[in-house]
Design an enzyme around this catalytic site. Structure first.
Site, PDB file in Angstrom:
ATOM      1  N   LYS A 207      -9.989  -5.822 -11.355  1.00 41.07           N
ATOM      2  CA  LYS A 207      -9.953  -4.572 -12.122  1.00 41.07           C
ATOM      3  C   LYS A 207      -9.521  -4.855 -13.567  1.00 41.07           C
ATOM      4  O   LYS A 207     -10.117  -4.402 -14.511  1.00 41.07           O
ATOM      5  CB  LYS A 207      -9.001  -3.597 -11.429  1.00 41.07           C
ATOM      6  CG  LYS A 207      -8.887  -2.275 -12.126  1.00 41.07           C
ATOM      7  CD  LYS A 207      -7.969  -1.341 -11.357  1.00 41.07           C
ATOM      8  CE  LYS A 207      -7.596  -0.151 -12.229  1.00 41.07           C
ATOM      9  NZ  LYS A 207      -6.614   0.713 -11.593  1.00 41.07           N
ATOM     10  N   GLU A 213      -4.303 -15.609 -11.149  1.00 38.53           N
ATOM     11  CA  GLU A 213      -4.924 -16.309 -10.021  1.00 38.53           C
ATOM     12  C   GLU A 213      -6.443 -16.278 -10.152  1.00 38.53           C
ATOM     13  O   GLU A 213      -7.139 -17.285  -9.992  1.00 38.53           O
ATOM     14  CB  GLU A 213      -4.541 -15.633  -8.690  1.00 38.53           C
ATOM     15  CG  GLU A 213      -3.101 -15.817  -8.264  1.00 38.53           C
ATOM     16  CD  GLU A 213      -2.153 -14.774  -8.828  1.00 38.53           C
ATOM     17  OE1 GLU A 213      -2.514 -14.097  -9.824  1.00 38.53           O
ATOM     18  OE2 GLU A 213      -1.035 -14.643  -8.282  1.00 38.53           O
ATOM     19  N   GLY A 267      -5.998  -0.725  -7.281  1.00 39.41           N
ATOM     20  CA  GLY A 267      -6.542  -1.942  -6.677  1.00 39.41           C
ATOM     21  C   GLY A 267      -6.582  -1.884  -5.158  1.00 39.41           C
ATOM     22  O   GLY A 267      -7.591  -2.199  -4.525  1.00 39.41           O
ATOM     23  N   ARG A 268      -5.484  -1.454  -4.531  1.00 35.04           N
ATOM     24  CA  ARG A 268      -5.425  -1.465  -3.062  1.00 35.04           C
ATOM     25  C   ARG A 268      -6.238  -0.345  -2.430  1.00 35.04           C
ATOM     26  O   ARG A 268      -6.326  -0.246  -1.217  1.00 35.04           O
ATOM     27  CB  ARG A 268      -3.965  -1.437  -2.596  1.00 35.04           C
ATOM     28  CG  ARG A 268      -3.135  -0.303  -3.163  1.00 35.04           C
ATOM     29  CD  ARG A 268      -1.650  -0.558  -2.913  1.00 35.04           C
ATOM     30  NE  ARG A 268      -0.772   0.416  -3.544  1.00 35.04           N
ATOM     31  CZ  ARG A 268      -0.362   0.359  -4.825  1.00 35.04           C
ATOM     32  NH1 ARG A 268      -0.778  -0.610  -5.614  1.00 35.04           N
ATOM     33  NH2 ARG A 268       0.456   1.274  -5.305  1.00 35.04           N
ATOM     34  N   GLU A 353       2.949  -2.183  -1.025  1.00 34.61           N
ATOM     35  CA  GLU A 353       2.835  -2.066  -2.483  1.00 34.61           C
ATOM     36  C   GLU A 353       2.917  -0.586  -2.887  1.00 34.61           C
ATOM     37  O   GLU A 353       3.326  -0.252  -3.995  1.00 34.61           O
ATOM     38  CB  GLU A 353       1.512  -2.691  -2.974  1.00 34.61           C
ATOM     39  CG  GLU A 353       1.500  -3.009  -4.456  1.00 34.61           C
ATOM     40  CD  GLU A 353       0.376  -3.951  -4.879  1.00 34.61           C
ATOM     41  OE1 GLU A 353       0.584  -5.184  -4.930  1.00 34.61           O
ATOM     42  OE2 GLU A 353      -0.736  -3.458  -5.144  1.00 34.61           O
ATOM     43  N   HIS A 384       1.914 -14.681  22.413  1.00 31.88           N
ATOM     44  CA  HIS A 384       2.373 -16.049  22.633  1.00 31.88           C
ATOM     45  C   HIS A 384       3.138 -16.597  21.435  1.00 31.88           C
ATOM     46  O   HIS A 384       3.378 -17.794  21.350  1.00 31.88           O
ATOM     47  CB  HIS A 384       1.169 -16.944  22.970  1.00 31.88           C
ATOM     48  CG  HIS A 384       0.456 -16.473  24.204  1.00 31.88           C
ATOM     49  ND1 HIS A 384       0.802 -16.884  25.474  1.00 31.88           N
ATOM     50  CD2 HIS A 384      -0.541 -15.563  24.361  1.00 31.88           C
ATOM     51  CE1 HIS A 384       0.025 -16.281  26.352  1.00 31.88           C
ATOM     52  NE2 HIS A 384      -0.793 -15.461  25.710  1.00 31.88           N
ATOM     53  N   LYS A 512       5.539 -11.982 -12.460  1.00 34.22           N
ATOM     54  CA  LYS A 512       4.391 -12.578 -13.184  1.00 34.22           C
ATOM     55  C   LYS A 512       4.841 -13.030 -14.562  1.00 34.22           C
ATOM     56  O   LYS A 512       4.488 -14.113 -15.030  1.00 34.22           O
ATOM     57  CB  LYS A 512       3.294 -11.513 -13.394  1.00 34.22           C
ATOM     58  CG  LYS A 512       2.486 -11.150 -12.180  1.00 34.22           C
ATOM     59  CD  LYS A 512       1.344 -10.225 -12.630  1.00 34.22           C
ATOM     60  CE  LYS A 512       0.750  -9.471 -11.464  1.00 34.22           C
ATOM     61  NZ  LYS A 512      -0.258  -8.495 -11.879  1.00 34.22           N
TER      62      LYS A 512
HETATM   63  O1  F6P Z   1      -0.503  -7.453  -6.927  1.00 30.53           O
HETATM   64  C1  F6P Z   1      -0.598  -6.702  -8.088  1.00 30.53           C
HETATM   65  C2  F6P Z   1      -1.998  -6.243  -8.348  1.00 30.53           C
HETATM   66  O2  F6P Z   1      -2.009  -5.553  -9.547  1.00 30.53           O
HETATM   67  C3  F6P Z   1      -2.585  -5.392  -7.232  1.00 30.53           C
HETATM   68  O3  F6P Z   1      -2.195  -4.079  -7.286  1.00 30.53           O
HETATM   69  C4  F6P Z   1      -4.028  -5.629  -7.431  1.00 30.53           C
HETATM   70  O4  F6P Z   1      -4.754  -5.268  -6.285  1.00 30.53           O
HETATM   71  C5  F6P Z   1      -4.040  -7.107  -7.689  1.00 30.53           C
HETATM   72  O5  F6P Z   1      -2.897  -7.335  -8.472  1.00 30.53           O
HETATM   73  C6  F6P Z   1      -5.270  -7.638  -8.375  1.00 30.53           C
HETATM   74  O6  F6P Z   1      -5.488  -7.027  -9.616  1.00 30.53           O
HETATM   75  P1  F6P Z   1      -6.857  -7.180 -10.395  1.00 30.53           P
HETATM   76  O7  F6P Z   1      -7.940  -6.558  -9.555  1.00 30.53           O
HETATM   77  O8  F6P Z   1      -6.665  -6.456 -11.682  1.00 30.53           O
HETATM   78  O9  F6P Z   1      -7.115  -8.634 -10.590  1.00 30.53           O
END
Ligand code: F6P
Length: 544
Positions: A207, A213, A267-268, A353, A384, A512
């Site tokens: 987003k 990452e 995002g979620r 979250e 298990h 972060k």
């Molecule tokens: O973990 C934090 C967060 O902002 C989430 O809410 C989101 O789903 C994720 O990082 C990834 O964000 P983006 O889609 O902006 O890379």
């Protein structure tokens, strides 16, 4: 609107009295009522919700509904569905329901109907997914055999989970879909060894298009493409989904391979949007539409059903009963099908979250538990590993068992074993196994009375562990969409009762920021103020 004073609400205090009253009653004795299932279960379409194995009576439910009314649940639901800025710390609406709404409906954000844009983008995404699946969009060496989604959190977890759940019923035809997320880059590096660059498409799903990452993994992928096929090939091998056009320009994403979303999609809550491209590629576009339709059915139910029949309301309030009144400190999700093995991980982000907050909407610290730690694993594997603690340990928790009756691709007799195990576990958790029963059984098996008495305490299962069972006829796209939207709304219901904002996530920012400072220090070979010793060891050992 009511805020932090939850515990002083008369409805809350009435529930504390109810808890004291019920402390003399066992769950097992409540379950001896032959009408219990009828009273404490609901069915819709192909899905059953059985919440009979909770320490509740009709009175308890009535009091919980009263609490929801006092906390203005109906008004908050109207604000949510009305596109008002319920996410007040970011000044945003949370209108993910519009993403799965029928084409001819109207959904307003700040008075503007967003549906024309939503439908246009949905159709663009589905048409892109079809062209990837049927090979009309191709890489430099031919149709795509592999699609790699690069994203994390909400740009990964739901996509992984839905693909695992449904791709077995999708039939063949599409490329293989892979997911990479983690910052260390191992998953992508390993995957690239097996892929053909000329027939691999990367979907950069972010987003913000600034998540470290995703940036690092996308750069690793781009270097691989450039090394194997040359820079010009990147335009054909990368698709992106983001709100950030400038960053997509910088990365070199072709204009016609960009999909967009809106700031009112968290995002979620985004798998229903263009973010779901990897789902539509994996399960097919008809199945994706069915997934949306199932979620829309739940949205409609949540809006219209009376509280006493409203599944997100029931589950949200029962969760609060178990946590705030009976002392549960975790909620465990147990899918009895390997196809839903990633459901707990997906729900972890959705729930934790969202409701992992300790101040109310006005910023005052709350004096009651909010979001419940959520974890889980697929049954019967979990039996298990961690079930021993659940049966005989000291922790207090609640559970959701989730299963389809019919399982695509698995032998029906094995799914019947799976269901038998799930129901047996729900039963044992509720009824337990007393010391008297243990002594009787041990004696009957031939042990001397004194030995039986010594051994019996080790066999006791306290019971009284509350659980819900969610049973579907099939694990199909419609039922899965219905289930996921139910969990989204359950989380919302709880946030309203607790008076917190479930749509922001400031708690992930600070780490972060510090990580970026730490990385700068480590790259320069410096220690950090807080970790001088460890930083020096990393410098000496080096990562290369
Ligand atoms: O973990 C934090 C967060 O902002 C989430 O809410 C989101 O789903 C994720 O990082 C990834 O964000 P983006 O889609 O902006 O890379």
């Amino acid at each position: 609107m009511p805020e932090a004073a939850l515990r002083t609400e008369p409805a809350y205090q009435a529930l504390e009295d109810e808890r004291d009253k019920l402390s003399a009653i066992s769950l097992s004795s409540l379950l001896s009522d032959p009408t219990r299932f009828e009273c404490f279960s609901r069915q819709q379409h192909d899905v059953v919700l059985d919440f009979s194995r909770n320490l509740i009576t009709e009175d308890t439910l009535g009091l919980l509904m009263g609490l929801a009314e006092r906390r203005a649940l109906e008004a908050w639901r109207d604000r949510l569905f009305g596109g008002q800025p319920v996410n007040h710390t970011e000044g945003r609406a949370a209108l993910h329901m519009a993403l799965r709404a029928p084409q001819d409906s109207e959904w307003l954000v700040s008075g503007i109907d967003v549906m024309p844009e939503v439908v246009a983008e949905r159709e663009r995404m589905l048409s892109l997914a079809s062209s990837i699946r049927d090979g009309s969009l191709a890489g430099v060496s031919g149709s795509f055999t592999d699609v790699v989604n690069i994203g994390i959190g909400g740009s990964d977890l739901g996509l992984v989970m839905v693909n695992e759940a449904l791709s077995a019923s999708a039939g063949d035809g599409g490329p293989s879909v892979h997911f990479v997320s983690n910052i260390d880059g191992c998953a992508l590096a390993d995957l690239l060894q097996r892929l053909d660059p000329g027939r691999t498409l990367f979907v950069v799903c972010s987003k913000s298009f600034s998540t470290l990452e995703t940036q690092l993994n996308a750069e690793q992928a781009r270097e691989w493409v450039v090394r194997s096929l040359g820079r010009e090939a990147c335009g054909r091998h990368f698709v992106a989904i983001s709100t950030n056009d400038l960053a997509m320009d910088d990365f070199g994403i072709a204009k016609d391979l960009r999909l967009r979303l809106w700031d009112w999609v968290g995002g979620r809550y985004s798998l229903w949007s263009s973010v779901g491209l990897a789902i539509a590629v994996g399960i097919g576009t008809d199945a994706f539409r069915e997934l949306l339709a199932g979620a829309a059915t739940m949205d409609d139910h949540f809006c219209r059903a009376e509280f006493a029949d409203n599944w997100p309301v029931l589950l949200g309030l029962i969760g609060i009963w178990n946590q705030n009144f009976l002392g549960s400190t975790s909620h465990i999700v147990l899918p009895y099908t390997e196809r839903l093995a990633s459901l707990p991980a997906y729900l972890q982000q959705l729930d934790m979250e969202s409701n992992g907050k300790s101040v109310d909407r006005s910023g005052s610290t709350v004096d009651f538990p909010t979001g419940c730690p959520l974890w889980g694993g697929s049954g019967s594997n979990a039996q298990h590993s961690f079930f021993q603690l659940l049966h005989q340990g000291t922790a207090k928790f609640s559970m959701d068992f989730v299963a389809p009756v019919k399982s695509t691709g698995a032998p029906p007799n094995q799914q019947l074993h799976s269901l038998a195990n799930m129901l047996a576990q729900a039963d044992v958790f509720a009824h337990g196994y007393s010391e008297a029963q243990a002594i009787a059984d041990l004696t009957e098996s031939g042990l001397a009375a004194d030995v039986a008495k010594q051994m019996a305490p080790h066999r006791v299962h306290a019971g009284g562990r509350p659980s819900n069972v969610l049973l579907m006829r099939h694990l199909n796209p419609h039922n899965l969409g219905f289930l996921l939207a139910m969990y989204e709304h359950k989380v919302f219901v709880q946030s309203v009762v607790w008076g917190i904002n479930p749509f922001d996530q400031w708690g992930v920012q600070l780490g972060k920021q510090v990580a970026s400072e730490t990385h700068r220090a480590l790259s320069r070979g410096h220690g950090t103020a807080s970790l001088p010793g460890i930083a020096a060891i990393i410098r000496d050992w080096g990562t290369a």
